[in-house]
Design a protein around this motif. Structure first.
Motif, short mmCIF file in Angstrom:
data_model
loop_
_atom_site.label_atom_id
_atom_site.label_comp_id
_atom_site.label_asym_id
_atom_site.label_seq_id
_atom_site.Cartn_x
_atom_site.Cartn_y
_atom_site.Cartn_z
N ALA A 78 -6.00 11.19 1.36
CA ALA A 78 -6.37 10.61 0.26
C ALA A 78 -6.41 9.73 -0.72
CB ALA A 78 -4.81 11.96 -0.65
N GLU A 79 -7.17 9.89 -1.61
CA GLU A 79 -7.22 8.60 -2.39
C GLU A 79 -6.38 8.66 -4.23
OE1 GLU A 79 -9.46 6.01 -1.48
OE2 GLU A 79 -8.56 4.86 -3.22
N GLU A 80 -5.64 8.09 -3.70
CA GLU A 80 -4.65 8.23 -4.44
C GLU A 80 -5.12 6.74 -5.85
OE1 GLU A 80 -0.47 7.04 -2.91
OE2 GLU A 80 -0.40 8.09 -1.40
N LEU A 84 -6.05 0.71 -4.81
CA LEU A 84 -6.39 0.55 -2.90
C LEU A 84 -7.31 1.16 -2.46
CD1 LEU A 84 -2.84 0.08 -1.65
CD2 LEU A 84 -4.26 -1.61 -1.92
N ASP A 85 -8.09 1.05 -1.81
CA ASP A 85 -9.02 2.33 -0.95
C ASP A 85 -8.39 2.83 0.03
OD1 ASP A 85 -11.27 3.51 -0.53
OD2 ASP A 85 -11.62 1.42 1.06
N ASP A 86 -7.71 3.52 -0.29
CA ASP A 86 -6.63 4.31 0.99
C ASP A 86 -7.56 5.21 2.03
OD1 ASP A 86 -4.14 4.47 -0.59
OD2 ASP A 86 -5.63 4.80 -2.84
N ASN A 87 -8.56 5.36 1.40
CA ASN A 87 -9.92 6.62 2.33
C ASN A 87 -10.82 5.43 3.51
OD1 ASN A 87 -11.50 6.60 0.46
ND2 ASN A 87 -12.02 8.17 -0.07
N CYS A 88 -10.95 3.63 2.86
CA CYS A 88 -11.65 3.12 3.62
C CYS A 88 -13.19 3.14 3.04
CB CYS A 88 -11.37 3.45 4.83
SG CYS A 88 -9.38 3.67 6.21
N ASN A 89 -13.23 3.92 2.30
CA ASN A 89 -15.02 4.64 1.96
C ASN A 89 -15.24 3.41 1.14
OD1 ASN A 89 -14.17 4.47 -0.57
ND2 ASN A 89 -15.20 6.91 -0.68
N GLY A 90 -14.78 2.11 0.92
CA GLY A 90 -15.08 0.71 0.31
C GLY A 90 -15.49 1.16 -1.51
N GLN A 91 -15.07 1.93 -2.66
CA GLN A 91 -14.68 2.84 -3.65
C GLN A 91 -12.89 2.98 -3.54
OE1 GLN A 91 -17.15 5.77 -4.55
NE2 GLN A 91 -18.85 5.49 -3.58
N ILE A 92 -13.01 2.23 -4.74
CA ILE A 92 -11.39 1.95 -5.20
C ILE A 92 -11.03 2.81 -5.99
CG2 ILE A 92 -9.26 0.38 -5.58
CD1 ILE A 92 -11.89 -1.82 -5.02
N ASP A 93 -10.13 3.88 -6.03
CA ASP A 93 -9.58 4.59 -6.18
C ASP A 93 -11.05 5.70 -7.41
OD1 ASP A 93 -7.45 3.68 -6.79
OD2 ASP A 93 -6.53 3.19 -8.18
N GLU A 94 -12.02 6.71 -6.13
CA GLU A 94 -12.73 7.42 -6.78
C GLU A 94 -12.22 8.61 -7.32
OE1 GLU A 94 -12.10 5.58 -3.61
OE2 GLU A 94 -12.89 7.41 -2.16
N GLY A 95 -12.86 9.03 -7.80
CA GLY A 95 -11.39 10.54 -8.33
C GLY A 95 -11.05 10.34 -9.07
CA LIG Z 1 -11.98 4.97 -1.48
#
Ligand SMILES: [Ca+2]
Ligand SMILES: [Ca+2]
Ligand SMILES: [Ca+2]
Length: 224
Positions: A78-80, A84-95
């Motif tokens: 889950a992206e908190e 930080l980029d919690d889910n390793c997709n290269g986007q920070i705090d998407e959502g």
């Molecule tokens: Ca992310």
């Protein structure tokens, strides 16, 4: 599928068609024209989005006292909203209500202090709460806790991004300032923030720093 082909002179085809009463419309394809081929068996993978094509950064240079956060992301996590980029997709705090792009710099902190993110582009133009749009395309989403403003949905995140395909090359500098204009900010005391930098869809660096009221720290700089 394969087909056998027989080459027939065009004049012969034309003569046959004219004698059969058919109307012939001819046109010429330019020699450089591309032919679209459909079918799944040999279809190549779609090109990656422009945000991941050309832009890379050298490893950021970090200021003294800044702690480098080792990568702790987990694919599928889950992206908190934590910088930080919690889910390793290269986007920070998407959502979390912020934009991403070829460059994304995100600042997060856990107190009621009013911290401000400053990103200076290669032209020397600074993106921050009083200048939220740079000619180079840089944008600041919001001034979180601006003047201790609690009205925003998430009061502890600031985000600067360039979402065009090719942000200007050169040096980018990232700084954070702790606004000390009112006790509603400084009452929080020293505050440890998290800041991440993503370039070309990859995390270039993530950092922690404990900042004091009134202090400004040049967290990191990177080169495109
Ligand atoms: Ca992310
Ligand atoms: Ca996150
Ligand atoms: Ca702020």
């Amino acid at each position: 599928m394969s087909m056998s082909r027989m080459i027939v002179p065009a004049s012969t085809v034309l003569a046959l068609l004219l004698t059969s009463g058919c109307y012939v419309r001819t046109y010429h394809r330019p020699p450089t024209a591309r032919v679209r081929v459909s079918g799944s068996a040999q279809a190549s993978a779609p090109p990656p989005p422009s945000s991941q094509v050309t832009v890379t950064a050298q490893s950021p240079t970090v200021a003294t006292g800044v702690t480098v956060v080792e990568a702790t992301c987990t694919q599928g996590a889950a992206e908190e909203c934590n910088g930080l980029d919690d889910n390793c997709n290269g986007q920070i705090d998407e959502g979390c209500g912020f934009s991403s792009g070829n460059i994304q710099v995100t600042l997060a902190w856990p107190t009621q202090a009013d911290l401000d993110l400053y990103v200076t582009d290669p032209n020397g133009e600074q993106v921050y709460y009083q200048h939220t749009q740079a000619a180079s395309g840089g944008r600041l989403d919001q001034d979180a806790r601006g003047g201790c403003n609690n009205a925003q949905a998430d009061n502890n995140l600031e985000n600067v991004y360039w979402d065009q395909a090719n942000p200007p090359s050169g040096a980018y500098q990232v700084a954070v300032h702790y606004w000390d204009g009112a006790r509603c900010s400084t009452n929080a005391g020293a505050t440890t923030f998290t800041l991440s930098i993503a370039v070309g869809g990859q995390i270039a660096g993530a950092y922690n720093y404990t900042i004091a009221p009134g202090q400004r720290v040049d967290v990191a700089s990177f080169q495109l």
